[in-house]
Design an enzyme around this catalytic site. Sequence first.
Site, PDB file in Angstrom:
ATOM      1  CB  SER A 130      53.382  45.181  65.568  1.00 39.00           C
ATOM      2  OG  SER A 130      53.019  43.976  65.197  1.00 39.00           O
ATOM      3  CE  LYS A 184      52.195  45.993  68.734  1.00 45.62           C
ATOM      4  NZ  LYS A 184      52.168  45.108  69.813  1.00 45.62           N
ATOM      5  CG  HIS A 187      48.981  46.719  65.144  1.00 40.24           C
ATOM      6  ND1 HIS A 187      49.090  45.484  65.855  1.00 40.24           N
ATOM      7  CD2 HIS A 187      49.419  46.475  63.737  1.00 40.24           C
ATOM      8  CE1 HIS A 187      49.877  44.414  65.131  1.00 40.24           C
ATOM      9  NE2 HIS A 187      49.905  45.305  63.867  1.00 40.24           N
ATOM     10  CG  ASN A 188      48.657  44.543  69.632  1.00 40.10           C
ATOM     11  OD1 ASN A 188      49.168  44.747  68.619  1.00 40.10           O
ATOM     12  ND2 ASN A 188      49.036  43.824  70.763  1.00 40.10           N
ATOM     13  CD  GLU A 191      47.826  40.859  66.533  1.00 42.56           C
ATOM     14  OE1 GLU A 191      48.835  41.701  66.103  1.00 42.56           O
ATOM     15  OE2 GLU A 191      47.927  40.016  67.219  1.00 42.56           O
TER      16      GLU A 191
END
Length: 476
Positions: A130, A184, A187-188, A191
């Site tokens: 990222s 990940k 995480h997104n 986000e």
Amino acid sequence: MSQAEIGLIGLGVMGSNLALNIAEKGNKIAVFNRTVEATRKFYSEAGELKGQIVPCETIEEFVAAIRPPRPIIIMIKAGEAVDQQMEILKPYLSKGDIMIDAGNANFRDTMRRFDALKGSDLTFIGMGVSGGEEGARHGPSIMVGGTEESYRRVEKVLTSIAAKYENDPCVAWLGENGAGHFVKTIHNGIEYADMQMIAEIYGILRDGLKMSAAEIGEVFGTWNKGRLNSYLIEITEKVLKAADPLTGKPIVDLILDKAGQKGTGKWSVIEAQNMGIPATGIEAAVAARSISSMKEEREAAEKILGLPPVGEFTVADRQAFIEDLENALLAAKIGAYAQGFAVMSAASKEFGWNLPMPTIAKIWRAGCIIRSQFLDEITTAFTKAPDVANLIVTPAFAAMVKETDGALRRVVSAAVLGGLPVPALASALGYFDSYRRGRGTANVIQAQRDFFGAHGFDRVDGADSHHGPWGSGLNA
Ligand code: NAP
């Protein structure tokens, strides 16, 4: 010429920047791209790093340029392209070589690819990266999944290229097979929620308080000096203050209000739902992007329904309301992060990963898109209580929720009364209010389920299944 210690396939935005980063940190790297022109262009623009780069135009040449056992990063379009590329690569590889998919893979694909190579001479690593273009070039956050042994073999080079937070490299081995890509993905997802909440606050400032883009940019700039300090708040100030070179108008006012999405938000929601973990902030954000993409339908609906007939958006004290907006954003953000970590905690059990929560928070403190001061506080909270059920019941975050949720309540109320959409902010409030209430309202749902489907219910004065006195309604 000496052989390269690592190879990279895919010289698109991420791959070319990652390759330059790897070369700059003193690692010799061989590169290959499906379209040869991209390799030539990349090499011709590599400047003083050329000596560290071996540009290759065929796969044979590429594999031969790397010293065995070879670590090979594949940084191409996610999905089928990765399977195709792996099949092309495999015949040239030898014992001990590691294929590292660094794109935004669905972790289920990563598990499949990992399992397919189990027992063979080759190994697979699924690695979430990222930080976008800038992160790839100067230091991304790197989330690694695979065998620990294979990670140890690439740890040195990954540590050299990762972002540093006060000298701590933002890279870690998080668990077997799909662990890195799962983290990940979440995480997104976080986000998505973070960005949606910022957009909703922007909407209140623009459509409620009638502020200009530059004025709103100022507000975000001030917030970036406080507890909301983060990359996303920083770039929001910048985009709001940027002028369009053609017209001189704020560029943000000229950008079509249709948001794109590639899948990681949706995957976060699907996996959260599969495990029965609420991720309402991410769900609201994904749905909001979908509604945003229905531009023509929204315009047609506005003609038929009109905007809510609520009159002027009024607040008694403008400055106090702006302070409320700052605290509301912080409160909602806490909700979204708490949900994201709860999803990871459930997945850790479901897939047997033993995900290290404090380490995840730690490697998100720099390099990645959601990097922030706030993640340092999450790191501390999880370090003190790694097995806590939910971030919001750790002492530090419980105190923050108690301090800020009044502001969130006032902001959501004002937005609702003013007819302004705040699905993600409202979802955080609903989450807090439901999660903190020991006696909820699902008793009536259980009664209804028993009434129409004889599903039974537990009683508060004793466990075990019971049925209600519904009589003939049982089969209705
Ligand atoms: P990009 O600039 O569009 O580049 C795509 C790359 O994939 C090109 O090198 C392209 O080669 C290659 N490719 C596409 N189909 C292929 C195939 N069938 N076989 C071999 N190579 C193929 O993409 P990007 O932004 O660098 O993204 C790469 C990966 O990183 C994606 O998984 C993306 O989701 C992930 N990612 C992106 C970001 C970001 O901010 N952009 C951040 C984190 C992760 P050609 O030149 O031959 O077309």
